[in-house]
Design an enzyme around this catalytic site. Structure first.
Site, mmCIF file in Angstrom:
data_model
loop_
_atom_site.group_PDB
_atom_site.id
_atom_site.type_symbol
_atom_site.label_atom_id
_atom_site.label_comp_id
_atom_site.label_asym_id
_atom_site.label_seq_id
_atom_site.Cartn_x
_atom_site.Cartn_y
_atom_site.Cartn_z
ATOM 1 N N ASP A 125 37.586 50.065 33.460
ATOM 2 C CA ASP A 125 36.409 48.667 34.301
ATOM 3 C C ASP A 125 36.263 49.668 35.561
ATOM 4 O O ASP A 125 37.055 49.974 36.241
ATOM 5 C CB ASP A 125 37.278 47.736 35.067
ATOM 6 C CG ASP A 125 35.905 46.535 35.291
ATOM 7 O OD1 ASP A 125 35.006 46.586 35.032
ATOM 8 O OD2 ASP A 125 36.745 46.043 36.418
ATOM 9 N N ASP A 128 34.177 48.043 38.593
ATOM 10 C CA ASP A 128 33.579 47.248 39.415
ATOM 11 C C ASP A 128 35.029 46.104 39.738
ATOM 12 O O ASP A 128 35.581 45.841 39.156
ATOM 13 C CB ASP A 128 32.294 45.940 39.268
ATOM 14 C CG ASP A 128 31.269 45.705 39.541
ATOM 15 O OD1 ASP A 128 31.162 47.307 40.580
ATOM 16 O OD2 ASP A 128 30.396 45.287 39.037
ATOM 17 N N SER A 151 34.407 40.665 37.741
ATOM 18 C CA SER A 151 34.748 40.392 39.110
ATOM 19 C C SER A 151 33.589 39.443 39.883
ATOM 20 O O SER A 151 34.202 39.143 40.479
ATOM 21 C CB SER A 151 35.456 41.562 39.529
ATOM 22 O OG SER A 151 34.668 42.577 38.437
HETATM 23 MG MG MG Z 1 35.827 44.128 37.295
#
Ligand code: MG
Length: 245
Positions: free
Chosen positions: A7, A9, A170
């Site tokens: 991932d 972010d 997020s």
């Molecule tokens: Mg993230």
């Protein structure tokens, strides 16, 4: 042979969106022999920026599992893909952006929604903290929208009732077609298996939208405090290098 899904972010990339702190991490993963697959809600344009900055040349998955971009010479065999775009074969799994935007435009007034498609670049920079150059890349959407602001949480149900999926990253909510990060990763892993036979599979994420990804790999890691039965918690991406070979 080892593949790691990352991932971006708040996992590989921190609050200031700079690729610099990620450089030693990527270099060390390469030294350990990993293929590095970005799997993020970010757009193709944003991910190409990070791929160039970090010298990553493996396939990548954009907009929460909506499409897999595979460099043309990457696999030495033919496979089914949806379209041929520049240097990539693209496997599309999500919904077209125009369809998603039309639905959100219809819901936006009632629920007070703000997203890329109805925001100015200045508003995008304010909502996201992105510098102008990266905000421009984030606005080049192909398969999903990001909801920055809403007046009424019921927008989630309204979006679902229109046949779209909504997942929590997020920072924000992401609206996309009937796909997720795990579904796309699984399809890419089938291609890796066909090429390499036995493969070791890893994933790192920090948000609820990474959970489907944790279901399809052998070893999963969560940066931060969320809990998932298949995943080990770590404090930072740097810590990952201490717990994997
Ligand atoms: Mg993230």
């Amino acid at each position: 042979m080892k593949v790691i899904f990352l991932d971006l972010d708040k996992t590989l990339i921190g609050e200031d969106y700079s690729p610099e702190p990620a450089k030693p991490i990527i270099d060390e993963l390469k030294r350990k022999g990993f293929r590095i697959v970005f799997n993020s809600s970010k757009t193709r344009a944003e991910q190409e920026y990070y791929r160039r900055a970090l010298n990553v040349e493996d396939p990548f998955i954009v907009e929460t599992g909506s499409a897999i971009y595979i460099p043309k010479k990457y696999f030495p065999f033919s496979f089914n893909f949806t379209k041929d775009v520049g240097d990539y074969f693209v496997i599309e799994l999500g919904e077209r952006y125009e369809v998603i935007k039309k639905i959100l435009d219809e819901l936006s007034k009632k629920f007070g929604l703000k997203y890329y498609g109805n925001s100015s670049i200045e508003e995008v920079m304010e909502f996201t903290g992105l510098p102008r150059q990266l905000a421009e890349l984030a606005m080049m959407r192909e398969y999903s929208e990001t909801i920055f602001r809403w007046k009424d949480e019921w927008f989630i149900e309204a979006v679902k009732s229109k046949g779209l999926k909504i997942s929590k990253g997020s920072r924000f909510y992401n609206v996309h077609g009937n796909t997720n990060k795990g579904k796309a990763a699984h399809i890419l892993l089938l291609l890796y298996s066909k090429f390499f036979g036995d493969i070791e599979t890893y994933a790192v994420g920090d948000g609820l939208n990474d959970f489907p990804l944790f279901e399809v790999v052998g070893k999963a890691f969560i940066v931060g405090n969320l809990k998932h039965p298949n995943a080990v918690n770590i404090n930072s991406i740097e810590e990952l290098l201490e717990v994997i070979e």
